[in-house]
Design an enzyme around this catalytic site. Structure first.
Site, PDB file in Angstrom:
ATOM      1  N   THR A 138       6.279  44.208 -28.827  1.00 19.40           N
ATOM      2  CA  THR A 138       7.779  44.341 -28.977  1.00 19.40           C
ATOM      3  C   THR A 138       8.565  42.821 -29.010  1.00 19.40           C
ATOM      4  OG1 THR A 138       7.929  46.232 -27.770  1.00 19.40           O
ATOM      5  CG2 THR A 138       9.960  45.023 -27.902  1.00 19.40           C
TER       6      THR A 138
ATOM      7  N   GLU B  25       3.214  47.254 -27.908  1.00 21.33           N
ATOM      8  CA  GLU B  25       2.998  46.987 -29.137  1.00 21.33           C
ATOM      9  C   GLU B  25       3.712  45.791 -29.674  1.00 21.33           C
ATOM     10  OE1 GLU B  25       4.365  50.393 -31.586  1.00 21.33           O
ATOM     11  OE2 GLU B  25       3.067  51.857 -30.220  1.00 21.33           O
TER      12      GLU B  25
END
Length: 141
Positions: free
Chosen positions: A107, A105
């Site tokens: 990060t 996602e």
């Protein structure tokens, strides 16, 4: 630790890998990198427990740790040579783990943008509505 163990036991060309200058440099570099990760996490954790830790500090720690962790695992994989890509030696699975942590996602990217917003006061994170609005404006041209 697995890389140190491997390089001190693996013979190549009549000597253990750890006797090679470049291997020792890599071991020192990765050890220092891991130490910096631990120190940063320790500091952010202490600040969090004291109630003085900000979201940008947490984001910076997460971004830094995943980026440096990725570099550490890549160097360790490289130090094992061809065996670094085999599951038998434990490094290949760590390589996959850190890659998913780094990219899951976004990060690293998202955490870096949170820090950038705190440093500059300008958000580079765009909402979906903002992007749609920009696209609509461009399509009218």
């Amino acid at each position: 630790e697995k890389t140190i163990e491997y390089t001190t036991k693996r013979d190549a060309f009549g000597a253990v890998l750890a006797s090679n200058q470049l291997v020792q440099e890599k071991l020192v570099r990765t050890t220092a990198m891991v130490s910096s990760i631990y120190l940063l996490v320790e500091r952010v954790t202490k600040d969090f427990m004291d109630g003085t830790c900000s979201l940008p500090a947490i984001s910076m720690a997460k971004a830094y740790n995943t980026k440096v962790g990725r570099e550490v695992v890549a160097i360790c994989r490289e130090s094992l040579g061809g065996n670094g890509i085999l599951l038998d030696y434990g490094i290949a699975s760590k390589f996959c783990d850190i890659e998913s942590t780094f990219t899951y996602e976004g990060t690293y990217d998202v955490c870096a943008l949170v820090c950038g917003r705190a440093l500059t006061g300008v958000s580079a994170i765009k909402s979906a509505e903002s992007v749609k609005h920009t696209m609509r404006q461009k399509s009218k041209l």
